[in-house]
Scaffold this motif. Structure first.
Motif, PDB file in Angstrom:
ATOM      1  N   GLY A 176       0.779  -1.232   0.000  1.00 27.10           N
ATOM      2  CA  GLY A 176       0.000   0.000   0.000  1.00 27.10           C
ATOM      3  C   GLY A 176       0.816   1.292   0.000  1.00 27.10           C
ATOM      4  N   GLY A 177       2.096   1.207   0.351  1.00 29.90           N
ATOM      5  CA  GLY A 177       2.916   2.427   0.372  1.00 29.90           C
ATOM      6  C   GLY A 177       3.448   2.814  -0.993  1.00 29.90           C
ATOM      7  N   GLU A 197      -2.224   5.088   8.372  1.00 28.09           N
ATOM      8  CA  GLU A 197      -0.832   5.184   8.784  1.00 28.09           C
ATOM      9  C   GLU A 197      -0.779   5.934  10.107  1.00 28.09           C
ATOM     10  OE1 GLU A 197       2.635   4.484   7.400  1.00 28.09           O
ATOM     11  OE2 GLU A 197       1.172   2.882   7.206  1.00 28.09           O
ATOM     12  N   ARG A 245      -3.059   8.859  10.314  1.00 29.11           N
ATOM     13  CA  ARG A 245      -3.374   9.468   9.028  1.00 29.11           C
ATOM     14  C   ARG A 245      -4.137   8.463   8.161  1.00 29.11           C
ATOM     15  NH1 ARG A 245       0.891  10.562   5.172  1.00 29.11           N
ATOM     16  NH2 ARG A 245       2.162   9.452   6.673  1.00 29.11           N
ATOM     17  N   LYS A 285       1.926   0.309  13.157  1.00 34.25           N
ATOM     18  CA  LYS A 285       3.360   0.125  13.386  1.00 34.25           C
ATOM     19  C   LYS A 285       3.477  -0.450  14.786  1.00 34.25           C
ATOM     20  CE  LYS A 285       4.277   2.754   9.813  1.00 34.25           C
ATOM     21  NZ  LYS A 285       5.058   2.875   8.686  1.00 34.25           N
ATOM     22  N   ARG A 318       4.407   2.178  17.290  1.00 31.67           N
ATOM     23  CA  ARG A 318       3.875   3.538  17.404  1.00 31.67           C
ATOM     24  C   ARG A 318       2.390   3.607  17.746  1.00 31.67           C
ATOM     25  NH1 ARG A 318       7.238   6.272  13.055  1.00 31.67           N
ATOM     26  NH2 ARG A 318       9.286   6.074  14.020  1.00 31.67           N
ATOM     27  N   HIS A 373      12.628  -2.507   4.057  1.00 31.81           N
ATOM     28  CA  HIS A 373      11.912  -2.531   2.773  1.00 31.81           C
ATOM     29  C   HIS A 373      12.929  -2.471   1.648  1.00 31.81           C
ATOM     30  CE1 HIS A 373       8.859  -0.266   5.425  1.00 31.81           C
ATOM     31  NE2 HIS A 373       8.551  -1.543   5.428  1.00 31.81           N
ATOM     32  N   LYS A 397      16.619   3.470  10.287  1.00 30.41           N
ATOM     33  CA  LYS A 397      16.164   2.646   9.158  1.00 30.41           C
ATOM     34  C   LYS A 397      17.271   1.812   8.529  1.00 30.41           C
ATOM     35  CE  LYS A 397      12.191   5.495   8.402  1.00 30.41           C
ATOM     36  NZ  LYS A 397      11.270   6.174   7.554  1.00 30.41           N
ATOM     37  N   ARG A 399       8.455  10.673  -4.359  1.00 30.43           N
ATOM     38  CA  ARG A 399       7.246  10.350  -3.579  1.00 30.43           C
ATOM     39  C   ARG A 399       6.064  10.035  -4.491  1.00 30.43           C
ATOM     40  NH1 ARG A 399       6.587  11.408   1.960  1.00 30.43           N
ATOM     41  NH2 ARG A 399       4.369  11.422   2.304  1.00 30.43           N
ATOM     42  N   PRO A 458       5.873   7.122  -0.764  1.00 33.60           N
ATOM     43  CA  PRO A 458       6.540   7.617   0.447  1.00 33.60           C
ATOM     44  C   PRO A 458       7.497   6.587   1.035  1.00 33.60           C
ATOM     45  CG  PRO A 458       4.194   7.175   0.844  1.00 33.60           C
ATOM     46  CD  PRO A 458       4.413   7.080  -0.621  1.00 33.60           C
ATOM     47  N   ILE A 459       7.207   5.322   0.766  1.00 32.89           N
ATOM     48  CA  ILE A 459       8.003   4.242   1.351  1.00 32.89           C
ATOM     49  C   ILE A 459       9.469   4.320   0.925  1.00 32.89           C
ATOM     50  CG2 ILE A 459       7.534   2.520  -0.487  1.00 32.89           C
ATOM     51  CD1 ILE A 459       7.340   1.868   3.237  1.00 32.89           C
ATOM     52  N   ARG A 474      14.566  11.682   0.870  1.00 32.40           N
ATOM     53  CA  ARG A 474      14.291  13.004   1.469  1.00 32.40           C
ATOM     54  C   ARG A 474      15.418  13.990   1.234  1.00 32.40           C
ATOM     55  NH1 ARG A 474      11.633  10.201   6.262  1.00 32.40           N
ATOM     56  NH2 ARG A 474       9.571   9.821   5.396  1.00 32.40           N
TER      57      ARG A 474
HETATM   58  N1  COA Z   1       0.631   2.808   3.011  1.00 34.50           N
HETATM   59  C1  COA Z   1       0.870   4.101   2.790  1.00 34.50           C
HETATM   60  N2  COA Z   1       1.987   4.723   3.225  1.00 34.50           N
HETATM   61  C2  COA Z   1       2.889   3.996   3.900  1.00 34.50           C
HETATM   62  C3  COA Z   1       2.701   2.622   4.156  1.00 34.50           C
HETATM   63  C4  COA Z   1       1.510   2.018   3.687  1.00 34.50           C
HETATM   64  N3  COA Z   1       1.249   0.731   3.873  1.00 34.50           N
HETATM   65  N4  COA Z   1       3.773   2.170   4.856  1.00 34.50           N
HETATM   66  C5  COA Z   1       4.592   3.211   5.028  1.00 34.50           C
HETATM   67  N5  COA Z   1       4.051   4.320   4.453  1.00 34.50           N
HETATM   68  C6  COA Z   1       4.613   5.670   4.449  1.00 34.50           C
HETATM   69  C7  COA Z   1       4.778   6.182   5.873  1.00 34.50           C
HETATM   70  O1  COA Z   1       3.589   6.789   6.343  1.00 34.50           O
HETATM   71  C8  COA Z   1       5.870   7.217   5.695  1.00 34.50           C
HETATM   72  O2  COA Z   1       5.283   8.353   5.068  1.00 34.50           O
HETATM   73  P1  COA Z   1       5.768   9.858   5.372  1.00 34.50           P
HETATM   74  O3  COA Z   1       7.027  10.024   4.611  1.00 34.50           O
HETATM   75  O4  COA Z   1       4.654  10.679   4.819  1.00 34.50           O
HETATM   76  O5  COA Z   1       5.930   9.967   6.844  1.00 34.50           O
HETATM   77  C9  COA Z   1       6.766   6.576   4.648  1.00 34.50           C
HETATM   78  O6  COA Z   1       5.932   5.654   3.932  1.00 34.50           O
HETATM   79  C10 COA Z   1       7.960   5.840   5.215  1.00 34.50           C
HETATM   80  O7  COA Z   1       7.499   4.751   6.003  1.00 34.50           O
HETATM   81  P2  COA Z   1       8.458   3.921   6.981  1.00 34.50           P
HETATM   82  O8  COA Z   1       9.768   3.710   6.326  1.00 34.50           O
HETATM   83  O9  COA Z   1       7.752   2.718   7.472  1.00 34.50           O
HETATM   84  O10 COA Z   1       8.778   4.951   8.147  1.00 34.50           O
HETATM   85  P3  COA Z   1       8.002   5.271   9.464  1.00 34.50           P
HETATM   86  O11 COA Z   1       8.788   6.360  10.118  1.00 34.50           O
HETATM   87  O12 COA Z   1       6.569   5.512   9.210  1.00 34.50           O
HETATM   88  O13 COA Z   1       8.131   3.937  10.377  1.00 34.50           O
HETATM   89  C11 COA Z   1       9.275   2.020  11.344  1.00 34.50           C
HETATM   90  C12 COA Z   1       9.399   3.399  10.677  1.00 34.50           C
HETATM   91  C13 COA Z   1      10.659   1.515  11.668  1.00 34.50           C
HETATM   92  C14 COA Z   1       8.488   2.184  12.640  1.00 34.50           C
HETATM   93  C15 COA Z   1       8.501   1.038  10.414  1.00 34.50           C
HETATM   94  O14 COA Z   1       9.072   1.052   9.126  1.00 34.50           O
HETATM   95  C16 COA Z   1       8.496  -0.386  10.914  1.00 34.50           C
HETATM   96  O15 COA Z   1       7.840  -0.728  11.886  1.00 34.50           O
HETATM   97  N6  COA Z   1       9.252  -1.282  10.210  1.00 34.50           N
HETATM   98  C17 COA Z   1       9.545  -2.643  10.605  1.00 34.50           C
HETATM   99  C18 COA Z   1       8.616  -3.739  10.142  1.00 34.50           C
HETATM  100  C19 COA Z   1       8.571  -3.949   8.646  1.00 34.50           C
HETATM  101  O16 COA Z   1       7.762  -3.316   8.021  1.00 34.50           O
HETATM  102  N7  COA Z   1       9.370  -4.831   8.074  1.00 34.50           N
HETATM  103  C20 COA Z   1       9.289  -5.162   6.643  1.00 34.50           C
HETATM  104  C21 COA Z   1       9.861  -6.477   6.265  1.00 34.50           C
HETATM  105  S1  COA Z   1       9.944  -7.682   7.556  1.00 34.50           S
END
Ligand code: COA
Ligand code: AMP
Length: 629
Positions: free
Chosen positions: A140-141, A167, A170, A306, A309, A501, A531, A561, A566-567, A571
């Motif tokens: 979805g990201g 999210e 949001r 998350k 969070r 990711h 990250k 983006r 966003p994923i 930046r």
């Molecule tokens: N749909 C839409 N947007 C998404 C999304 C989804 N499913 N998943 C992530 N995004 C967006 C986030 O909202 C963020 O947007 P922003 O730039 O507007 O803030 C952006 O993509 C980056 O996301 P992310 O890298 O996940 O950063 P984060 O700060 O929101 O969260 C963690 C960081 C570490 C808490 C989170 O990535 C996490 O829990 N990761 C570990 C688990 C995991 O996913 N593992 C994958 C393989 S095992």
């Protein structure tokens, strides 16, 4: 049998070993042979027939697990939770499968699933499997462009989506994204089915069916047995260019590999509660949220949010306590985030962790500091393990179900039975213990491994089989130590791991290079404390480009983006005067990457002007980014 005995047996007699493991699976026609080849590529259990959804659901209902929880959905972001027993999940899947068939989906047809972490996403996957359709889940990201590329490659009959994802707090409306993707694609789906969620109204100019219209009154259908080699799904993953790779997984080999891994690698038993803190859009979600735990008769946790969070860094421990989770698996970045918020684990101590038997980590390098912190925190094995979308299940780890092997900081563990891991020098000779090289897998490749890339056999061969004849090319670098432990040092191609990711820097470069002011660019992964890695752009302006560095950076960040999503976490982009090149004009991306990441790489003799690295170093230091060279 110990790990070593099992590993030796699997490598000396793959035919016998895998036929034995195949007995775990409820075949409708048992295979008489394990390994065959088609055009030189491994095929497993080719004359066997089964249905993966039947193995995950009906089989358990018929064998006494009908009333056991199959799937628990926990969604703090929506304030909801739901439980499905095996019987309830079977019935729901059978109905959705019937609805899909009524929409014209036949065996072999593709269905795209672009959904948040709701049970309907897992139900949709299993419903496709039930009728022999091929699903392709898109995370979805990802932005509309990424969805459109996947739609055009898979040419689905049906696209399944929801009105939104959530999210943290949001709400992300999905329908504008789907609409944009469909408008952009050359092969739009015949039907789009939308799951309404109370957080976002169903408003769209597209012609859609609601979930209830498509499925509520559908006639349930029985599972369709398919040949073991029939495709179960296509999962797109990042390659080195903007065109993602459609990893194709089969039914039979996949089932055998997952069942074996649940027991040998994760040490779980049927009835255990298994939680993979990931997303159905990634391979971890396919293998260890949906198919693996269900096939093995476990209860799987599907968590929307998350784990660190929502509402706070205690969420992860709350889930373990509330559902008595036995094994938890996530990416190290999740625990880095927990640690940042709750360094003394005060939130953790509010919850009971006694159900937990092991913590598994994968998706990126496990840094020693996070490992140490976790080991001081929990009284169970903390297990690093290494694998890829392509392999579908772990290559290297500490197989808890076989042995009590000691862990080693910096190593992802030992090869799991079925995987013969080697390290090669550039001339294809084998490296000595401790010597770094290309990490490869000696063929035959075990069951569960990708079969091909969707309708692109030549890219499959060129990417994985041709670089080292007789081996599978993992694109990871590393070494084997004296004890046979595998140390993975990172990708050797243009792929980076951001918060676990997998993303392509090559693809980001394509977006950056499309800006009118950009003459040339390089996107590299730099270290990030939370990250692991994040992308960073280095841009050379065209002569006469009339834009400030700040304005250009904004444009590029917005473009990545919008095009990728966003994923990508893109930046930062800085303007530099030049990029390091070979005398023949090729940008030395690898040198840049290694210099920035580790500061260790030698400046190659072929570089046209070594002073360029000093200039870049000065620019990066201005941004507070670590040393170069
Ligand atoms: N749909 C839409 N947007 C998404 C999304 C989804 N499913 N998943 C992530 N995004 C967006 C986030 O909202 C963020 O947007 P922003 O730039 O507007 O803030 C952006 O993509 C980056 O996301 P992310 O890298 O996940 O950063 P984060 O700060 O929101 O969260 C963690 C960081 C570490 C808490 C989170 O990535 C996490 O829990 N990761 C570990 C688990 C995991 O996913 N593992 C994958 C393989 S095992
Ligand atoms: P994916 O296909 O998204 O699972 O990403 C696979 C890549 O993630 C691998 O090629 C590695 O680069 C990296 N990776 C996965 N697990 C580990 C691990 N345990 N240690 C180091 N890198 C890992």
């Amino acid at each position: 049998m110990s790990w070593r005995q099992t590993w030796t047996r699997a490598s000396e007699d793959p035919e016998g070993y895998w036929l034995e493991q195949a007995k775990r699976v409820p075949w409708t026609r048992a295979p008489s042979k394990a390994l065959t080849h088609v055009d030189g590529v491994e095929r497993w259990f080719a004359d066997g027939h089964l249905n993966t959804a039947e193995a995950c659901l009906d089989h358990h209902v018929d064998h006494g697990r009908g009333d056991q929880d199959a799937l628990i959905w926990d969604s703090p972001v929506s304030g909801q939770s739901r439980r499905y027993t095996y019987r309830e999940l079977r019935d729901e899947v059978a109905r959705v499968a019937g609805g899909l068939r009524a929409l014209g989906v036949e065996q072999g047809d593709r269905v795209i699933i672009y959904m948040p972490m709701v049970p309907e996403a897992a139900i949709a996957m299993l419903a496709c499997a039930r009728i022999g359709a091929v699903h392709s889940v898109v995370f979805g990201g990802f932005a509309p462009n990424e969805l459109a590329v996947r739609i055009d490659d898979a040419r689905p009959k049906v696209l399944l989506t929801a009105t939104c994802g959530i999210e943290i707090q949001r709400v992300i409306p999905y329908l504008p994204l789907v609409e944009a993707a469909i408008a952009q694609s050359d092969h739009p789906p015949v039907h789009t089915v939308v799951l309404p969620r109370e957080q976002a109204p169903l408003q769209t100019s597209m012609e859609v069916l609601t979930w209830a219209q498509a499925f509520a009154d559908a006639d349930p259908v029985d599972p369709v047995p398919v040949p073991a080699t029939h495709p179960l799904y296509v999962l797109y993953t990042s390659g080195t260019t903007g065109r993602p790779k459609g990893v194709v997984r089969d039914h039979g080999g996949h089932a055998v590999a997952l069942m074996t891994s649940l027991e040998q690698v994760y040490g779980v038993q049927p009835g255990d509660v298994y939680w993979a803190g990931s997303d159905v859009g990634w391979v971890v979600g396919h293998s260890y949220i949906v198919y693996g735990p269900l096939m093995y008769g476990c209860t799987t946790i599907m968590y929307e949010g998350k784990p660190v969070r929502t509402p706070d860094a205690g969420a992860l421990w709350r889930v373990i306590d509330q559902y008595q989770v036995n094994v938890f698996f996530t990416a190290p970045t999740a625990f880095r985030a927990v640690r940042k918020e709750d360094p003394d684990a005060a939130l953790m101590r509010r919850y009971d962790q006694s159900s937990l038997r092991a913590l598994f980590l994968a998706g990126e390098r496990l840094d020693p500091s996070t490992l140490e912190w976790l080991e001081g925190l929990v009284d169970v094995p903390v297990v690093d393990h290494w694998w890829q979308t392509e392999t579908g299940w772990p290559i290297v780890g500490r197989p808890l179900g076989l042995d009590d092997l000691p862990g080693k900081a910096g190593s992802a563990g030992v090869p799991i039975p079925g995987w013969d891991v080697r390290v090669l020098r550039p001339d294809a000779s084998e490296a000595d213990p401790g010597e770094q090289g290309a990490v490869v897998i000696k063929r035959p490749l075990p069951p569960g491994m990708l079969q091909t890339l969707w309708e692109d056999e030549s890219r499959f061969r060129a990417s994985y089989l041709d670089p080292w004849p007789g081996f599978y090319h993992t694109s990871d670098g590393g070494y084997l130590d004296e004890d046979g432990y595998v140390h993975i040092l990172g990708r050797t191609d243009d792929v980076i791991n951001v918060a676990g990711h997998r993303l392509s820097t090559g693809e980001m470069e394509e977006v950056v290079a499309a800006n009118a002011a950009v003459a040339e660019c390089a996107v590299i992964g730099i270290h990030d404390d939370l990250k692991g890695q994040i992308p960073f752009g280095l841009v050379v302006l065209k002569d006469g480009a009339d834009i400030s560095a700040e304005a250009l950076e904004q444009e590029l960040v917005q473009a990545v983006r919008a095009q990728i999503g966003p994923i990508a976490c893109f930046r930062q982009a800085v303007v530099v005067q030049r990029l390091p090149k070979t005398r023949s004009g090729k940008i030395l991306r690898r040198t840049l990457r290694e210099q920035v990441d580790t500061g260790k790489a030698k400046v190659p003799a072929t570089i046209d002007d070594p002073a360029i690295l000093d200039e870049i170093k000065a620019v990066l230091q201005g941004r507070g980014i670590g040393a170069l060279g």
